[in-house]
Write an enzyme that holds these catalytic residues in place. Structure first.
Site, PDB file in Angstrom:
ATOM      1  N   CYS A 185       0.836  -1.201   0.000  1.00 23.55           N
ATOM      2  CA  CYS A 185       0.000   0.000   0.000  1.00 23.55           C
ATOM      3  C   CYS A 185       0.871   1.251   0.000  1.00 23.55           C
ATOM      4  O   CYS A 185       1.860   1.342   0.730  1.00 23.55           O
ATOM      5  CB  CYS A 185      -0.910  -0.003   1.221  1.00 23.55           C
ATOM      6  SG  CYS A 185      -2.054   1.395   1.259  1.00 23.55           S
ATOM      7  N   CYS A 201       0.048   5.227   6.706  1.00 27.35           N
ATOM      8  CA  CYS A 201      -0.617   5.099   8.004  1.00 27.35           C
ATOM      9  C   CYS A 201       0.368   4.509   9.017  1.00 27.35           C
ATOM     10  O   CYS A 201       0.911   3.413   8.806  1.00 27.35           O
ATOM     11  CB  CYS A 201      -1.838   4.204   7.879  1.00 27.35           C
ATOM     12  SG  CYS A 201      -3.008   4.715   6.578  1.00 27.35           S
ATOM     13  N   ARG A 204     -18.871  -2.088  17.179  1.00 32.15           N
ATOM     14  CA  ARG A 204     -18.191  -3.348  16.882  1.00 32.15           C
ATOM     15  C   ARG A 204     -16.802  -3.346  17.519  1.00 32.15           C
ATOM     16  O   ARG A 204     -15.997  -2.455  17.268  1.00 32.15           O
ATOM     17  CB  ARG A 204     -18.076  -3.538  15.370  1.00 32.15           C
ATOM     18  CG  ARG A 204     -19.390  -3.345  14.636  1.00 32.15           C
ATOM     19  CD  ARG A 204     -19.201  -3.374  13.142  1.00 32.15           C
ATOM     20  NE  ARG A 204     -18.842  -4.711  12.675  1.00 32.15           N
ATOM     21  CZ  ARG A 204     -18.391  -4.967  11.456  1.00 32.15           C
ATOM     22  NH1 ARG A 204     -18.197  -3.972  10.597  1.00 32.15           N
ATOM     23  NH2 ARG A 204     -18.104  -6.200  11.093  1.00 32.15           N
ATOM     24  N   CYS A 212     -16.364  -9.480   5.706  1.00 30.80           N
ATOM     25  CA  CYS A 212     -15.707  -8.224   5.356  1.00 30.80           C
ATOM     26  C   CYS A 212     -14.415  -8.511   4.601  1.00 30.80           C
ATOM     27  O   CYS A 212     -13.610  -9.344   5.033  1.00 30.80           O
ATOM     28  CB  CYS A 212     -15.394  -7.416   6.612  1.00 30.80           C
ATOM     29  SG  CYS A 212     -16.828  -7.153   7.681  1.00 30.80           S
ATOM     30  N   CYS A 239       0.222   0.735  10.280  1.00 27.83           N
ATOM     31  CA  CYS A 239      -0.064  -0.346   9.343  1.00 27.83           C
ATOM     32  C   CYS A 239       1.182  -1.061   8.828  1.00 27.83           C
ATOM     33  O   CYS A 239       2.095  -0.425   8.271  1.00 27.83           O
ATOM     34  CB  CYS A 239      -0.873   0.195   8.173  1.00 27.83           C
ATOM     35  SG  CYS A 239      -1.452  -1.108   7.061  1.00 27.83           S
ATOM     36  N   CYS A 246     -19.288  -6.781   3.170  1.00 25.65           N
ATOM     37  CA  CYS A 246     -18.658  -5.506   3.506  1.00 25.65           C
ATOM     38  C   CYS A 246     -17.279  -5.486   2.864  1.00 25.65           C
ATOM     39  O   CYS A 246     -16.608  -6.521   2.809  1.00 25.65           O
ATOM     40  CB  CYS A 246     -18.542  -5.350   5.025  1.00 25.65           C
ATOM     41  SG  CYS A 246     -17.644  -3.877   5.578  1.00 25.65           S
ATOM     42  N   CYS A 281     -19.809   2.101   7.274  1.00 25.07           N
ATOM     43  CA  CYS A 281     -19.092   1.516   8.401  1.00 25.07           C
ATOM     44  C   CYS A 281     -17.826   2.343   8.587  1.00 25.07           C
ATOM     45  O   CYS A 281     -16.975   2.393   7.694  1.00 25.07           O
ATOM     46  CB  CYS A 281     -18.762   0.059   8.113  1.00 25.07           C
ATOM     47  SG  CYS A 281     -17.731  -0.741   9.368  1.00 25.07           S
TER      48      CYS A 281
END
Length: 309
Positions: A71, A75, A276, A115, A78, A146, A206
Site C-alpha cells: 500500500c 498510516c 463493533r 468483510c 499499518c 462488507c 461503516c
C-alpha cells in the site's frame, strides 16, 4: 451532562418511541465520563444498549485480507505500507474461489457478515470487476457483504451497490486534530469524501477508528462525536496492536479499564448504532473482554487483516 441525562435521552423501545439522536455534547461533559466509576459506566451503557438492541444477541463478522501489502499510504499503524520495513509478505488479490471458500467457512463458524479488505490507496477498474464478483459470491452464501478498499472515485460506489454490497468500511482513524500525526498521504477530508460517496450510493456506512495511537482522551471524544454527526451505521472500535517496523511499534499505553470506558463513550455518543469491537481486543481487554458486550453488540471472530484473532 451527567450519566442520568444520557440515560433519559435514549428512548425506550418498549414504549415504541422512534430512535432519537443523543443530546448535543460538550467536550467537557463527555470527557467527564472517563473520570466516572467503571461499574457505573457499564451499567448505564447496558441500559442504553438494551433500549435499542437485543441484549442477548451478538452480531459476528469475519474479516479477510483479499490483497495484502504494497500500500502506498503511510498510516503509522499499518504493516502493509511500503513506507515501513515489516515482516509482512506482499500477496496478490485473491481469487473468487478462495473468497467463496473463506465466506462459507465463516458462515459455518457463526459469522453473519463477511468483510473483505484490500491494501491499496484505491481500486482501479479491473480490480473493481474482481471485487464485484467477490461481493456476489459472498451474497450467494447468504451473508452480508462488507468491503474496505480505500478511497473511491466517481462511479465506484455505485458499482459496489449494484454488485449487492451492504456495508463499506472507511475508518476516520482518529480525531481531525490528531489525524496529521498518524497519516500524511491522504487527508481527513479525503476520507469524508469517500464516506459521502458511499452514503450517496445507498450503501450502509461503516466507519470507526483506532484507540491507543498516542492521542489524548479529548481526541477520542472528538472522534466519537464526529462519527455520530456523520450518521454512521456501524462503528468498529480498534485498539492499537503495535507492529514492529511501524512508527507506532513501541506505543502500548492501553489498559482494559480505559478500553471499556472508551466503548461506553461510543455507546453513549451513538446509542442506536452498531458498536463493533475490532482489532486488538484480545491484547488490551484481556480477561475483561466479556464486559465489553455491556456496551458493544458486535465482534470480529477469527483473524484481522494482518494479525491473529
Amino acid at each position: 451532562m451527567n450519566l442520568e441525562t444520557l440515560q433519559s435521552a435514549a428512548p425506550s423501545a418498549d414504549r415504541g418511541d422512534a430512535p432519537a439522536a443523543a443530546p448535543a455534547w460538550t467536550q467537557k461533559s463527555a470527557l467527564a465520563l472517563f473520570e466516572s466509576p467503571l461499574n457505573d459506566l457499564l451499567f448505564q451503557a447496558q441500559t442504553v444498549h438494551r433500549r435499542h438492541f437485543d441484549a442477548n444477541q451478538v452480531q459476528a463478522s469475519r474479516l479477510l485480507n483479499v490483497k495484502t501489502g504494497g500500500c502506498s499510504e503511510d498510516c503509522a499503524y499499518c504493516s502493509q505500507s511500503i513506507h515501513y520495513q515489516t515482516e509482512l509478505e506482499r500477496e496478490s488479490l485473491l481469487s473468487v474461489a478462495e473468497v467463496t471458500a473463506a465466506a462459507r467457512q465463516a458462515k459455518a463458524d457463526g459469522a453473519t457478515r463477511f468483510c473483505m479488505g484490500a491494501a491499496w490507496r484505491g481500486p482501479n477498474d479491473s480490480q473493481m470487476d474482481l471485487i464485484a464478483a467477490m461481493i456476489g459470491a459472498v451474497k450467494a452464501e447468504g451473508m452480508e457483504a462488507c468491503v474496505t478498499l480505500g478511497l473511491l472515485s466517481d462511479g465506484q460506489a455505485e458499482r459496489l451497490k449494484a454488485a449487492g454490497l451492504d456495508y463499506y468500511n472507511h475508518n476516520i482513524d482518529t480525531s481531525e486534530d490528531y489525524y496529521g500525526k498518524i497519516i500524511t498521504t491522504r487527508s481527513f477530508a479525503d476520507r469524508l469524501d469517500t464516506l459521502a460517496r458511499v452514503r450517496n450510493a445507498g450503501i450502509h456506512v461503516c466507519a470507526g477508528g483506532i484507540i491507543g495511537m498516542g492521542e489524548a482522551p479529548v481526541d477520542v471524544v472528538r472522534m466519537a462525536i464526529e462519527l455520530r454527526e456523520l450518521g454512521v451505521q456501524s462503528i468498529p472500535v480498534n485498539f492499537l496492536n503495535p507492529i514492529e517496523g511501524t512508527p507506532l511499534a513501541g506505543c502500548n499505553e492501553l489498559n482494559p479499564r480505559y478500553c471499556l470506558k472508551v466503548l461506553c463513550l461510543f455507546r453513549f455518543a451513538n446509542p442506536d448504532r452498531e458498536i463493533r469491537i475490532a482489532g486488538g481486543r484480545e491484547l488490551h481487554l484481556r480477561s475483561l473482554q466479556p464486559l465489553a458486550m455491556f456496551a458493544a453488540n458486535s465482534i470480529f471472530v477469527g483473524d484481522y487483516l494482518t494479525t491473529k484473532g
